[in-house]
Design an enzyme around this catalytic site. Structure first.
Site, mmCIF file in Angstrom:
data_model
loop_
_atom_site.group_PDB
_atom_site.id
_atom_site.type_symbol
_atom_site.label_atom_id
_atom_site.label_comp_id
_atom_site.label_asym_id
_atom_site.label_seq_id
_atom_site.Cartn_x
_atom_site.Cartn_y
_atom_site.Cartn_z
ATOM 1 N N ARG A 46 -10.433 38.710 -37.054
ATOM 2 C CA ARG A 46 -9.811 37.687 -37.906
ATOM 3 C C ARG A 46 -8.438 37.337 -37.340
ATOM 4 N NH1 ARG A 46 -7.025 39.504 -41.676
ATOM 5 N NH2 ARG A 46 -8.564 40.845 -42.652
ATOM 6 N N TYR A 98 -9.121 10.494 -44.859
ATOM 7 C CA TYR A 98 -10.471 11.059 -44.881
ATOM 8 C C TYR A 98 -10.722 11.592 -46.302
ATOM 9 C CZ TYR A 98 -14.165 14.458 -44.072
ATOM 10 O OH TYR A 98 -15.320 15.180 -44.158
ATOM 11 N N ASP A 171 -3.120 13.614 -38.459
ATOM 12 C CA ASP A 171 -4.536 13.915 -38.240
ATOM 13 C C ASP A 171 -4.994 13.030 -37.077
ATOM 14 O OD1 ASP A 171 -7.327 13.977 -38.256
ATOM 15 O OD2 ASP A 171 -7.442 14.240 -40.431
ATOM 16 N N LYS A 196 -15.653 16.751 -34.624
ATOM 17 C CA LYS A 196 -15.843 15.380 -34.166
ATOM 18 C C LYS A 196 -15.748 15.310 -32.627
ATOM 19 C CE LYS A 196 -15.982 15.058 -38.617
ATOM 20 N NZ LYS A 196 -14.829 14.712 -39.436
HETATM 21 C C1 LIG Z 1 -14.166 15.158 -40.588
HETATM 22 C C2 LIG Z 1 -12.728 14.912 -40.763
HETATM 23 C C3 LIG Z 1 -11.884 15.863 -41.363
HETATM 24 C C4 LIG Z 1 -12.414 17.144 -41.972
HETATM 25 O O1 LIG Z 1 -12.920 18.019 -41.005
HETATM 26 P P1 LIG Z 1 -14.096 19.061 -41.275
HETATM 27 O O2 LIG Z 1 -14.296 19.667 -39.931
HETATM 28 O O3 LIG Z 1 -15.273 18.310 -41.798
HETATM 29 O O4 LIG Z 1 -13.564 20.054 -42.277
HETATM 30 C C5 LIG Z 1 -10.539 15.580 -41.453
HETATM 31 N N1 LIG Z 1 -10.019 14.414 -40.970
HETATM 32 C C6 LIG Z 1 -10.800 13.485 -40.392
HETATM 33 C C7 LIG Z 1 -10.171 12.225 -39.892
HETATM 34 C C8 LIG Z 1 -12.169 13.696 -40.267
HETATM 35 O O5 LIG Z 1 -12.933 12.740 -39.699
#
Ligand SMILES: *Cc1c(COP(=O)(O)O)cnc(C)c1O
Length: 381
Positions: A46, A98, A171, A196
């Site tokens: 962890r 998001y 982000d 992604k």
């Molecule tokens: C998918 C996404 C998230 C969240 O990520 P997860 O891996 O699904 O927890 C946050 N910000 C953006 C822009 C995203 O496309």
């Protein structure tokens, strides 16, 4: 070293014990110690795991950051950043986040941690200026946004927030570090859903936080170990393998997305197209300055409205009708009933997320096949 070289080599030296060229999946929870207090830097997975360390070093290098931390999901990464805040702290966040980030902020952190959020249009610096207060501790920006692909000016907003003593988190999921480096533009923290583009193959869920601020790294890394939202060795390895091809994938995503956006723009049945790489995009000039490419996400509406949109998603064959984005395969999404279903209709329509809007995550298949697929799905008339 340049980006594509770092993606393949940083944190990924041959294994010291065996010479394995590729970082092994250290599928272990614990590490045998030589004597009390004497070990090789690893005690419990962890806290740290060598496969995860390799991923963290590589991601930091790609983002131009001193430090990288890997998490079990993008939202686990996001909550680790929010752990920097205390009850009563004020946060200015984009009003086009998001959906999962909005849910985490508004349904979890606002209620249980008593954080005070203001959601504003971060594409408009004046709105941000008006929302910043002396007790504002953080500005949270997503750029480009989902699904309208609008951009916020990271360097300008960072200056404004820093003047008030607030930290700036961006982000960077939609651009990936290949096309946008928010830390260089003045942000303090970058967050990614590595699910992604970074992972890039729709086969893993993961997240990351990058920063070059040692104090912030210290506190987020303390939270990472204390709360435990870490990826397992296999998931860390899958993302690390994805990173190796990030540069070539992003170039192809962009080439295909630009071709698709131009095709849609010229199509008689298409009403609007949103892609930062088109000169018609309202922030095309900012995109050219702030990003080194326009990435692979496109959204559009058809003249036939919602009915035509419903018909189109049922006809595509190469584009899968599915949520998520950033994988090598092309996806088509209907935001109003999928990613943005939780947002009341009037609220989402103000932002342009109408029932007729479709979003494409343009993959890296052959460009001609993608265009032919859209052509047959949209029809001519
Ligand atoms: C998918 C996404 C998230 C969240 O990520 P997860 O891996 O699904 O927890 C946050 N910000 C953006 C822009 C995203 O496309």
């Amino acid at each position: 070293m340049k980006f594509a070289t770092k993606a393949i080599h940083t944190g990924q030296e041959a294994d010291l014990a065996t010479g394995a060229t590729i970082v092994p999946i250290y599928q272990t929870s614990t590490y045998t110690q030589q004597a009390p207090g004497q070990h090789k830097g690893y005690e419990y997975s962890r806290t740290a795991n060598p496969t995860r360390t390799a991923l963290e070093e590589c991601m930091a290098a790609l983002e131009g950051a001193d430090y990288g931390l890997a998490f079990a999901s993008g939202l686990a990464a996001t909550i680790s950043v929010m752990s920097l805040l205390s009850p009563g702290d004020h946060i200015v966040a984009g009003d086009d986040l998001y959906g999962g980030t909005y849910r985490l902020f508004d349904k979890v952190l606002r209620e249980s941690n008593k954080l005070d959020f203001d959601y504003v249009d971060t594409t408009d610096p004046d709105s941000v200026e008006r929302a910043l207060r002396p007790e504002t501790k953080m500005l949270w920006v997503e750029t480009p946004t989902n699904p309208m692909l609008t951009l916020s000016n990271v360097s300008l907003l960072s200056e404004m927030a820093h003047e008030r003593g607030a930290i700036v988190a961006v982000d960077n999921t939609f651009a990936s570090p290949y096309f946008q480096q928010p830390l260089e533009l003045g942000a303090d923290i970058v967050v990614h859903s590595t699910t992604k583009y970074m992972g890039g193959h729709s086969d893993v869920v993961g997240g990351a936080v990058m920063t070059s601020n040692e104090e912030l790294r210290e506190r987020i890394s303390f939270y990472q170990n204390a709360a435990g939202g870490v990826p397992g060795p296999f998931d860390a390895w899958i993302v690390l393998r994805g990173l190796k091809t990030l540069a070539v994938r992003m170039r192809q995503h962009e080439e295909n997305a630009l071709a698709v956006a131009r095709f849609l723009q010229d199509h008689p049945q298409v009403a609007t197209v949103n892609y930062p790489g088109l000169p018609s995009h309202p922030q095309h000039e900012l995109a050219k300055r702030q990003m080194s490419g326009f990435s692979g996400m496109v959204s559009f509406t058809l003249k036939g409205g919602a009915e035509a949109a419903y018909a189109a998603v049922q006809k595509t064959e190469v584009f899968s009708f599915a949520e998520s984005l950033g994988g090598v395969e092309s996806l088509i999404t209907h935001p109003a009933t999928m990613t943005h279903a939780a947002i009341p209709k009037e609220q989402r329509e103000v932002r342009g997320v109408t029932d007729g809007l479709l979003r494409l995550s343009v993959g890296i298949e052959d460009t001609e096949d993608l265009i032919a697929d859209l052509k047959q799905a949209i029809g001519t008339g």
